[in-house]
Design a protein around this motif. Structure first.
Motif: not given
Length: 343
Positions: A16-19, A21-23, A25, A31, A110, A112, A264
């Motif tokens: 999942d390419r979007t993930r 980037l979202d990951d 962090v 956290s 912003r 990363h 997950d």
């Protein structure tokens, strides 16, 4: 009633390419990492100094110099009161990742955060130009566990960081010096600065000395788990139990960028039949899995041979020894955490 344990080998996560980037962090283990929660060893003044360096760096804000190319950026770097880049150099378990995550949490703009491997995987998934475009515009880019053992990946990351610095991003990185290679025998920082070449002048090197906190005052390494321990684990929600050989074979069918997704929903991990890994390919995949497990603070119940037997002497003397030593440190810590959960 559950009749069969959940297994990682039954999972086949898709890319999942979007993930990806979202990951980018800090992982769940970090956290809540802040400078105020960093616990320096009182016997190691460099840890206190490193915390203060990171505090100044994270509060400096975005770059204010005109974005007129890397040459101009490098030419002006010594005029700036705050470093444009920060490199935390030290052995395993001295809190570098905590400090890097704290810098990310406390910096504005912003930003990363990812491991060296995660950024190279992003470039592999999106292409180099696609990765640059996705990250461009960031005020801060944090790279944990910068690796120098693969020349191709090192050149790729150096190019990526040059592009991001040219666009105005500040950079922060960590890497490992081998235990026993501190002081006058420290080479990691010099290697890092040489390999990133022109970018080296952007970085202030901050040394973080000390012992591995994961094992500072810790009880002995846990004995291998008994079959009854693994059977009990298999009955708990969120737990997975795999035969170690089957798991190693399965990892070859899953791209390392998906190892996080493989975990997950998992809360605890069990391995039966732990044995020395047969070759470097298997060992390197296991290192990535160990990092993702550690990021997620997943207790490990391991039966079979001791975890210390995973990598043979030739591996621990070879070019990937830092990765293997880090993995052993982290897996042992996760095994101790499993003991505290069971207790």
């Amino acid at each position: 009633m559950r009749t069969q344990a959940d297994r990682l080998v039954d999972r086949h996560p898709a890319l999942d390419r979007t993930r990806l980037l979202d990951d980018l962090v800090p992982p769940p283990r970090f956290s809540e990492a802040r400078l105020s929660t960093y616990r320096p060893d009182p016997a190691q003044p460099s840890q206190i100094e490193a915390r203060d360096h990171v505090g100044r760096f994270s509060s400096a804000g975005a770059l204010t110099a005109p974005r007129r190319g890397l040459g101009r950026l490098l030419g002006r770097v010594q005029e700036d009161p705050e470093p444009r880049g920060l490199y935390l150099d030290g052995g395993f378990g001295v809190g570098k990742t905590h400090l890097l995550a704290a810098a990310w949490h406390e910096a504005a703009g912003r930003k990363h955060y990812g491991t060296f491997v995660e950024y190279t995987q992003l470039a592999g998934a999106l292409g180099f130009r696609g990765a640059v475009d996705a990250l461009r515009g960031a005020d801060l880019v944090c790279i944990d566990e910068f690796e120098l053992d693969d020349p191709g990946d090192t050149v790729l990351m150096a190019r990526l960081l040059r592009e991001l610095a040219d666009s105005g991003a500040r950079l922060a990185a960590t890497s490992n010096t081998l235990p026993g290679s501190l002081g006058s025998d420290r080479f990691a920082a010099e290697d890092f600065l040489r390999e990133i070449q022109a970018l080296g002048r952007l970085f202030e090197v901050v040394t973080v000395d000390g012992d591995d906190y994961r094992h500072r005052g810790a009880p002995p390494t846990p004995e291998p788990a008994a079959p009854a321990d693994l059977a009990a684990l298999a009955g708990r929600p969120g737990a997975t139990v795999d035969d170690f050989a089957d798991l190693c074979a399965h990892l070859a069918t899953v791209h390392p960028s998906r190892y996080g997704a493989l975990l997950d929903g998992v809360t605890e991990v069990g391995w039966s039949g732990v044995a020395p890994v047969p070759d470097q390919n298997v060992a390197l995949r296991l290192v990535v899995l160990a990092d993702r497990m550690y990021d997620r603070a997943l207790p490990l119940t391991a039966g079979g041979e001791p975890l210390s037997a995973l990598f043979d002497e030739a591996m621990l003397r070879g070019g990937y020894r830092k990765k293997y030593l880090r993995a052993l440190s982290r897996l042992t810590a996760l095994a101790r955490e499993a003991g505290s959960v069971a207790a």
